[in-house]
Design a protein around this motif. Structure first.
Motif, PDB file in Angstrom:
ATOM      1  N   LYS A  17       0.654  16.176  -2.819  1.00 17.74           N
ATOM      2  CA  LYS A  17       1.696  17.220  -2.349  1.00 17.74           C
ATOM      3  C   LYS A  17       1.633  17.396  -0.693  1.00 17.74           C
ATOM      4  CE  LYS A  17       1.039  20.752  -5.916  1.00 17.74           C
ATOM      5  NZ  LYS A  17       0.767  21.844  -6.566  1.00 17.74           N
ATOM      6  N   ASP A  18       0.593  16.892  -0.112  1.00 18.63           N
ATOM      7  CA  ASP A  18       0.366  16.903   1.397  1.00 18.63           C
ATOM      8  C   ASP A  18      -0.229  15.793   2.006  1.00 18.63           C
ATOM      9  OD1 ASP A  18      -0.378  17.387   3.829  1.00 18.63           O
ATOM     10  OD2 ASP A  18      -0.676  19.593   3.698  1.00 18.63           O
ATOM     11  N   ARG A  19       0.408  14.631   2.368  1.00 18.48           N
ATOM     12  CA  ARG A  19      -0.252  13.479   2.713  1.00 18.48           C
ATOM     13  C   ARG A  19      -1.453  13.764   3.888  1.00 18.48           C
ATOM     14  NH1 ARG A  19       3.047  11.048   5.713  1.00 18.48           N
ATOM     15  NH2 ARG A  19       4.874  12.517   5.783  1.00 18.48           N
ATOM     16  N   GLU A  40       8.779   9.980   8.483  1.00 20.90           N
ATOM     17  CA  GLU A  40      10.284  10.107   7.966  1.00 20.90           C
ATOM     18  C   GLU A  40      10.452   9.187   6.723  1.00 20.90           C
ATOM     19  OE1 GLU A  40       9.037   6.310   9.757  1.00 20.90           O
ATOM     20  OE2 GLU A  40       8.902   8.363  10.551  1.00 20.90           O
ATOM     21  N   ALA A  41       9.655   8.542   6.461  1.00 19.08           N
ATOM     22  CA  ALA A  41       9.604   7.954   5.132  1.00 19.08           C
ATOM     23  C   ALA A  41       8.797   8.766   3.887  1.00 19.08           C
ATOM     24  CB  ALA A  41       8.997   6.566   5.055  1.00 19.08           C
ATOM     25  N   GLY A  42       8.136   9.792   4.200  1.00 14.75           N
ATOM     26  CA  GLY A  42       7.256  10.599   3.215  1.00 14.75           C
ATOM     27  C   GLY A  42       5.939   9.623   2.840  1.00 14.75           C
ATOM     28  N   TRP A  43       5.726   8.894   3.654  1.00 20.95           N
ATOM     29  CA  TRP A  43       4.465   8.013   3.455  1.00 20.95           C
ATOM     30  C   TRP A  43       3.339   7.676   4.252  1.00 20.95           C
ATOM     31  CZ3 TRP A  43       3.381   5.169  -1.000  1.00 20.95           C
ATOM     32  CH2 TRP A  43       2.817   4.161  -0.856  1.00 20.95           C
ATOM     33  N   SER A  44       2.054   7.793   3.821  1.00 17.26           N
ATOM     34  CA  SER A  44       0.999   7.374   4.831  1.00 17.26           C
ATOM     35  C   SER A  44      -0.084   6.321   4.056  1.00 17.26           C
ATOM     36  CB  SER A  44       0.142   8.659   4.604  1.00 17.26           C
ATOM     37  OG  SER A  44       0.840  10.002   5.382  1.00 17.26           O
ATOM     38  N   GLU A  45      -0.728   5.745   4.757  1.00 19.67           N
ATOM     39  CA  GLU A  45      -1.744   4.720   4.259  1.00 19.67           C
ATOM     40  C   GLU A  45      -3.044   4.536   4.887  1.00 19.67           C
ATOM     41  OE1 GLU A  45      -0.595   0.468   3.738  1.00 19.67           O
ATOM     42  OE2 GLU A  45       1.649   1.097   3.223  1.00 19.67           O
ATOM     43  N   LEU A  46      -3.890   4.676   4.085  1.00 19.92           N
ATOM     44  CA  LEU A  46      -5.332   4.606   4.553  1.00 19.92           C
ATOM     45  C   LEU A  46      -6.117   3.264   4.171  1.00 19.92           C
ATOM     46  CD1 LEU A  46      -4.681   7.607   3.406  1.00 19.92           C
ATOM     47  CD2 LEU A  46      -6.935   7.914   4.286  1.00 19.92           C
ATOM     48  N   GLN A  47      -6.792   2.593   5.319  1.00 17.33           N
ATOM     49  CA  GLN A  47      -7.758   1.603   4.754  1.00 17.33           C
ATOM     50  C   GLN A  47      -8.876   1.879   4.078  1.00 17.33           C
ATOM     51  OE1 GLN A  47      -7.062  -1.780   5.230  1.00 17.33           O
ATOM     52  NE2 GLN A  47      -8.849  -1.884   4.053  1.00 17.33           N
ATOM     53  N   THR A  48      -9.140   1.330   2.904  1.00 20.10           N
ATOM     54  CA  THR A  48     -10.247   1.587   2.162  1.00 20.10           C
ATOM     55  C   THR A  48     -11.504   0.705   2.754  1.00 20.10           C
ATOM     56  OG1 THR A  48     -10.130  -0.280   0.402  1.00 20.10           O
ATOM     57  CG2 THR A  48      -8.837   1.764   0.005  1.00 20.10           C
ATOM     58  N   ASN A  49     -12.568   0.780   2.061  1.00 15.28           N
ATOM     59  CA  ASN A  49     -13.727  -0.147   2.436  1.00 15.28           C
ATOM     60  C   ASN A  49     -13.942  -1.482   1.743  1.00 15.28           C
ATOM     61  OD1 ASN A  49     -14.832   2.238   4.156  1.00 15.28           O
ATOM     62  ND2 ASN A  49     -15.767   2.987   2.414  1.00 15.28           N
TER      63      ASN A  49
END
Length: 122
Positions: A17-19, A40-49
């Motif tokens: 719901k909320d990046r 603007e793209a509604g996208w987020s990324e996170l680096q895992t371990n």
């Protein structure tokens, strides 16, 4: 020998719901590092371990729990898609392109599980 050649990255795509709030949760609870928010793209990324494995979050009004799509990195999505389609693999619509960022295509395994190919355009 496989039909296509994937690279050494995988993104696990989740609907949230909320990046920004979700990114904070993954950072605080699991120690993942926010790589970027593409508002603007509604996208987020996170680096895992784990090297080469990221969590991607797409923002949705009503995300469906358990909706998880593995996204496999590939150098030439168009060529891979053509080979898979020639082999009878079903795709979900056209290839999506976010200029200067990414090209993606969703496809299905024999049981209807969604998988995605992604070509980095940055």
């Amino acid at each position: 020998m496989s039909l296509i050649s994937l690279n050494d990255t995988i993104t696990i795509a989740l609907s949230v719901k909320d990046r920004h709030a979700s990114a904070d949760w993954y950072q605080n609870m699991l120690g993942f590092e926010t790589m970027y928010h593409a508002d603007e793209a509604g996208w987020s990324e996170l680096q895992t371990n784990t090297k080469g494995v990221t969590i991607g979050m797409g923002e949705h009004m009503e995300p469906v729990p358990g909706n998880c799509v593995p996204v496999f990195g590939i150098a030439d999505l168009d060529a891979a898609r053509a080979k898979l389609e020639d082999a009878g693999v079903k795709f979900d619509g056209e290839t999506d392109v976010v200029e200067g960022m990414v090209k993606t295509a969703t496809f299905y395994d024999p049981d209807g599980n969604a998988l995605m190919l992604a070509e980095d355009l940055s």
